[in-house]
Design a protein around this motif. Structure first.
Motif: not given
Length: 373
Positions: A97-107, A132-150
């Motif tokens: 819901h945070l990404v507009s239709l025209e900008r949706r791209n999980p890459l 809760g994991v679901g409803g995401s705009s992502t398909n990054d395998g959690g790499i973004g989350m892991a990066t934030a964790l260090g």
């Protein structure tokens, strides 16, 4: 007559609470003297935070985190009354819901903000964390989350990689030397909205990539990149998670939390039903009403309607109300649902459907009640 109303949200139109009110309004117009129980549900996706916090009277905060397209967003996080448990919904940081239709791209989207929420929760002193994991705009395998964790991830030239879905195509090595020590202070439980594996034709990329904006001609490439990334990460951390049911939830966030944050996984709907004591409420119900925005064969795999239907007593009528139906819907009769009623009244633009969702649900509920009467 006792009627228990147990809907999930209708994504991008109504929250679970609003859906419950619409169903109640339709039924009440026909059965004003019935006993009603409205319990909005979630299955690990959108609305999980609100459903869980409702069970213990805690508080909700809003903090700034990195959004799916690296912009700043306000994300809610909830804490139990004793402040020992925090509830996070990944969609708050990187939801579709945070990404507009025209900008949706999980890459191009990232789950970095989820990692920021995790760090914030631990800094507040919690010892238990439910995500809760679901409803995401992502398909990054959690790499973004892991990066934030260090954690750090590098390309073939040894350069650090931007932590979005496209990064999976480039990773050749990683490091955990900067991993946050705070992770050792918390037990993390994943509330997953699906039971799909990480990769393959039933994995996160093939099943959910297209609805997030991934073109079908790139499915095989991205699925292979996810597989390659986890081969590297699992080997480095000496742990295997990619075949565990639910690892594909949230664009691979299920696997990411298990691998990078040592989390355990549980079906989101089971966790929510347990927290809200739904089985006890339903034990003498005459009618149980479940539902979500779209129901199809995938609904059987850990989604809220099937989980809620299992709480109904054997002699109760279990009715599903949804926005639309898809292939495989007949399978749901084997999972305790007696009948399914879609609410879309005519062929109209999707914007019109979303705009009139409350009225469509109310009308459908009223017609069902008239039929039952």
């Amino acid at each position: 007559m006792k009627v228990v109303i147990l809907p999930d949200s209708f994504k991008e139109s109504l929250s679970a609470s609003e859906v419950a009110k619409a169903i109640y309004k339709g039924f009440y117009s026909v059965f004003p003297n019935a006993e009603y129980h409205l319990i909005p549900l979630a299955d690990g996706g959108e609305g999980t935070l609100q459903a869980l916090i409702a069970s213990n009277g805690g508080k909700v905060e809003s903090i700034e985190v990195t959004g799916p397209l690296y912009e700043t967003v306000q994300a809610k996080i909830a804490f139990s009354k004793d402040h020992k448990t925090a509830f996070i919904e990944m969609a708050e940081a990187c939801g579709l819901h945070l990404v507009s239709l025209e900008r949706r791209n999980p890459l191009q989207t990232t789950s970095f903000g989820v990692g920021e929420l995790i760090i914030y929760a631990i800094e507040q002193g919690v010892s238990e964390l439910i995500i809760g994991v679901g409803g995401s705009s992502t398909n990054d395998g959690g790499i973004g989350m892991a990066t934030a964790l260090g954690y750090q991830f590098f390309d073939e030239n040894g350069n650090a990689i931007e932590s979005n879905g496209e990064a999976l195509l480039k990773v050749v090595s990683m490091s955990d030397k900067n991993k946050s020590p705070l992770l050792d202070k918390v037990n993390i439980t994943i509330a997953a909205d699906v039971i799909n594996p990480l990769t393959g034709t039933n994995g996160s990329t093939y099943l959910f990539g297209p609805q997030k904006g991934l073109s079908t001609d790139r499915l095989a490439e991205v699925d292979q990149a996810m597989r390659s990334f986890y081969s590297i990460a699992e080997r480095f951390l000496d742990k295997s998670v990619s075949e565990i049911p639910g690892s594909g939830a949230g664009g691979g966030m299920g696997a990411g939390l298990m691998l990078f944050a040592n989390a355990t996984i549980k079906k989101g709907i089971e966790l929510v039903l347990e927290q809200l004591n739904v089985k006890e409420v339903c034990k003498d119900a005459d009618i149980v009403i479940v539902g979500e925005g779209r129901m199809d064969g995938q609904t059987a795999f850990g989604k809220a309607p099937v989980g809620a239907a299992k709480c109904a007593p054997p002699d109760a009528k279990v009715i599903a109300i949804c926005g639309s139906i898809g292939d495989g819907i007949e399978e749901l009769s084997n999972h305790g649902i007696d009948a399914i009623f879609p609410t879309i009244p005519s062929i109209v633009p999707i914007e019109k459907v979303l705009e009139n969702a409350f009225e469509n649900i109310e009308r459908t509920a009223r017609n069902i009640a008239i039929l039952l009467k």
